[in-house]
Scaffold this active site. Structure first.
Site, PDB file in Angstrom:
ATOM      1  N   LYS A 124      -7.237  -2.097   2.560  1.00 29.60           N
ATOM      2  CA  LYS A 124      -8.228  -1.042   2.355  1.00 29.60           C
ATOM      3  C   LYS A 124      -7.568   0.248   1.855  1.00 29.60           C
ATOM      4  O   LYS A 124      -8.255   1.214   1.534  1.00 29.60           O
ATOM      5  CB  LYS A 124      -9.021  -0.774   3.636  1.00 29.60           C
ATOM      6  N   GLY A 125      -6.231   0.237   1.754  1.00 27.25           N
ATOM      7  CA  GLY A 125      -5.512   1.399   1.275  1.00 27.25           C
ATOM      8  C   GLY A 125      -5.474   1.535  -0.234  1.00 27.25           C
ATOM      9  O   GLY A 125      -5.023   2.566  -0.747  1.00 27.25           O
ATOM     10  N   ASN A 131       0.841  -1.200   0.000  1.00 28.37           N
ATOM     11  CA  ASN A 131       0.000   0.000   0.000  1.00 28.37           C
ATOM     12  C   ASN A 131       0.872   1.245   0.000  1.00 28.37           C
ATOM     13  O   ASN A 131       0.534   2.254  -0.624  1.00 28.37           O
ATOM     14  CB  ASN A 131      -0.902   0.019   1.232  1.00 28.37           C
ATOM     15  N   ASP A 163       1.789   6.760  -0.160  1.00 26.49           N
ATOM     16  CA  ASP A 163       0.778   5.889  -0.763  1.00 26.49           C
ATOM     17  C   ASP A 163       1.112   5.652  -2.232  1.00 26.49           C
ATOM     18  O   ASP A 163       1.224   6.590  -3.024  1.00 26.49           O
ATOM     19  CB  ASP A 163      -0.606   6.523  -0.638  1.00 26.49           C
ATOM     20  N   TRP A 174      -9.237  -4.607   7.766  1.00 30.14           N
ATOM     21  CA  TRP A 174      -9.754  -4.308   9.099  1.00 30.14           C
ATOM     22  C   TRP A 174     -10.596  -3.041   8.968  1.00 30.14           C
ATOM     23  O   TRP A 174     -10.036  -1.955   8.806  1.00 30.14           O
ATOM     24  CB  TRP A 174      -8.593  -4.098  10.068  1.00 30.14           C
ATOM     25  N   ASP A 215      -1.200  12.332  -1.633  1.00 32.67           N
ATOM     26  CA  ASP A 215      -0.370  11.891  -0.510  1.00 32.67           C
ATOM     27  C   ASP A 215       0.114  13.094   0.310  1.00 32.67           C
ATOM     28  O   ASP A 215       0.344  14.181  -0.232  1.00 32.67           O
ATOM     29  CB  ASP A 215       0.842  11.109  -1.034  1.00 32.67           C
ATOM     30  N   ASP A 240      -0.974  -6.721   3.322  1.00 35.93           N
ATOM     31  CA  ASP A 240      -1.160  -5.814   4.442  1.00 35.93           C
ATOM     32  C   ASP A 240      -2.028  -4.624   4.041  1.00 35.93           C
ATOM     33  O   ASP A 240      -1.961  -4.139   2.902  1.00 35.93           O
ATOM     34  CB  ASP A 240       0.219  -5.316   4.904  1.00 35.93           C
ATOM     35  N   GLU A 272      -5.596  -8.319   4.631  1.00 38.99           N
ATOM     36  CA  GLU A 272      -5.956  -7.743   5.924  1.00 38.99           C
ATOM     37  C   GLU A 272      -6.863  -6.542   5.684  1.00 38.99           C
ATOM     38  O   GLU A 272      -6.393  -5.436   5.437  1.00 38.99           O
ATOM     39  CB  GLU A 272      -4.693  -7.305   6.689  1.00 38.99           C
ATOM     40  N   ARG A 275       0.239 -12.695   2.030  1.00 41.33           N
ATOM     41  CA  ARG A 275      -0.636 -12.033   2.990  1.00 41.33           C
ATOM     42  C   ARG A 275      -0.496 -10.537   2.712  1.00 41.33           C
ATOM     43  O   ARG A 275       0.545  -9.936   2.950  1.00 41.33           O
ATOM     44  CB  ARG A 275      -0.229 -12.372   4.420  1.00 41.33           C
TER      45      ARG A 275
END
Length: 464
Positions: A224-225, A128, A191, A248, A159, A221, A246, A219
């Site tokens: 959502k970014g 991200n 970003d 969250w 950014d 990280d 991930e 995996r």
């Protein structure tokens, strides 16, 4: 639907507020598609680190020293980020191709990955955001096409760096900046603009280098970014044996509206399969919210209640288990960070849930091997004579014996505020699991196999 196929869809009646229209049909609703599930698995994942393990003299050697047990008990091992980073833990990546880190050397990493076989190594992929080498946004090794003080097209135009670093990034014209962010911003790093082909090609090349080290899955990280379709693209190009993101959700979990989290996560999974991408599983944070609500979180004395949440469709484990990576705690929620950890007295009961149910369970290192301040692996699980380590091992072995997989059938038998019970049908046997009310009656044809405080596992009697 045939076994091994997975429906990914987003309809207004089911997933409210589905999308911003950035992908799919363009109207914010993903079309119903049925695809082959590339991640059919019966195994269990081990999170192969805790938050402070970067402070070990060589964490890769610690993993290798436990390789025999890891290989026997786990199908996947999630390794921490393995590139040079501005943070010891690896979550502020800098020089992506430098694999000598606080966790150990590149050679020690490759040795650990080889040693855990037949378990498969899953890399923690932090794409991200990224940190510059000498200033905020000068990327080297690789450059992603950036040139310090001249070209920052790899970085999203909105950014923070374009305002906060006037000496370099602040002087760059709009035409030398990337597109707007396709997800949430992350202030600690720059970003990345995933619409930029140099960035896309660079990430695909980076994942190829991780494969050269021995990794075979990802995996992702902080997904959502950036838009989920890019994970689908990277998966399609690299063909991981397993992929999990991930996601969250930002707002706090509410047991009154659990679908607020469940829908967000399912929408992301659906988007990874849009535009011809290969879908990714996701950590079941909706189930984590339910677990913490039912069993209590942190060290507060909370009476166990609302067991019906464990059967709620908001949980991926219930509605889309093929895509669910279930967990009790991880390096963020538990470990030494202790952001949102499950009541230690009920960690054993929570593992009964995830290790007997469909989905891909993920076991925390400290719960199995210990080694951090909140380690409880040697403590007895309430109502049993087993340590948490032996308890988890028993449940893993039972899962294997019954042939429970991430696609096994599950039937809710009870979902009241004081009791959750379900029947799980594996390829080699059946189990009934009850959590909560201890007055639950053993179903006909089943006998108690293993029990503790507030839970019991029943297995089907063998035919005479």
């Amino acid at each position: 639907m045939k076994k091994g196929a997975f429906a990914l869809f987003c309809a207004a009646a089911f997933f409210a507020g589905c999308s911003n229209g950035s992908s799919g049909s363009g109207d914010g609703i993903y079309e119903l598609t049925v695809i082959e599930n590339p991640y059919n698995t019966s195994g269990v994942m081990l999170q192969g680190f805790s938050w402070e393990n970067c402070k070990s003299s060589s964490w890769w050697n610690v993993i290798e020293s436990n390789a025999e047990e890891i290989g026997n008990d786990f199908e996947y091992v999630w390794f921490p980020p393995c590139s040079d980073s501005n943070s010891d833990q690896g979550y502020l990546p800098r020089k992506l191709y430098d694999f000598d880190t606080k966790y150990g050397t590149e050679e020690q990493l490759k040795s650990a990955i080889a040693a855990i076989s037949p378990a498969k190594a899953i890399a923690d992929v932090v794409i991200n955001h990224r940190c510059g080498t000498t200033s905020w946004g000068d990327f080297t090794n690789p450059s992603f096409g950036t040139v310090k003080g001249v070209n920052y097209k790899a970085i999203c135009s909105d950014d923070e760096g374009f305002k906060s670093e006037p000496a370099y990034m602040g002087k760059v014209s709009d035409s030398m900046r990337g597109a707007k962010d396709t997800g949430e911003s992350y202030a600690a790093g720059r970003d990345l603009d995933h619409t930029n082909k140099d960035v896309q090609d660079g990430i695909i090349e980076f994942l190829g280098k991780l494969k050269d080290l021995g990794f075979c899955g990802w995996r992702y990280d902080f997904v959502k970014g950036y838009a989920g379709r890019y994970v689908g693209m990277y998966n399609k190009e690299t063909e991981p044996v397993f992929s999990v993101g991930e996601y969250w959700p930002t707002a706090g979990y509410s047991y009154l509206n659990p679908n607020d989290w469940g829908n967000d996560i399912k929408n992301w999974v659906a988007e990874t399969a849009s535009d011809g991408g290969q879908y990714s599983c996701a950590f079941d944070f909706a189930l984590k919210g339910a677990i913490n609500t039912v069993f209590g979180n942190k060290s507060t004395d909370v009476a166990n209640s609302r067991y019906n949440l464990l059967a709620d469709e908001s949980n991926l484990m219930i509605s889309t288990p093929e895509a669910a990576v279930t967990f009790v705690d991880n390096h963020d929620t538990g470990s030494t960070q202790k952001h949102w950890y499950t009541d230690p007295a009920d960690v054993g009961a929570a593992y009964v849930l995830i290790l007997t149910h469909p989905g891909t369970p993920c076991v925390a290192w400290q719960h199995y091997f210990g080694g951090v301040s909140d380690s409880v692996c040697d403590e007895k699980v309430p109502g049993t004579t087993q340590t948490l380590h032996d308890h988890i091992k028993y449940l893993i072995d039972l899962r294997k014996t019954l042939g429970i997989t991430n696609t096994s059938a599950r039937e809710t038998l009870s979902k009241t505020s004081s009791l959750y019970a379900a029947k799980i049908t594996g390829s080699a046997g059946e189990a009934v699991v009850s959590l909560g009310n201890t007055t639950y009656s053993c179903p006909d044809g089943f006998s108690p196999a293993y029990s503790g405080t507030g839970w019991c596992i029943y297995v089907k009697d063998k035919a005479e």
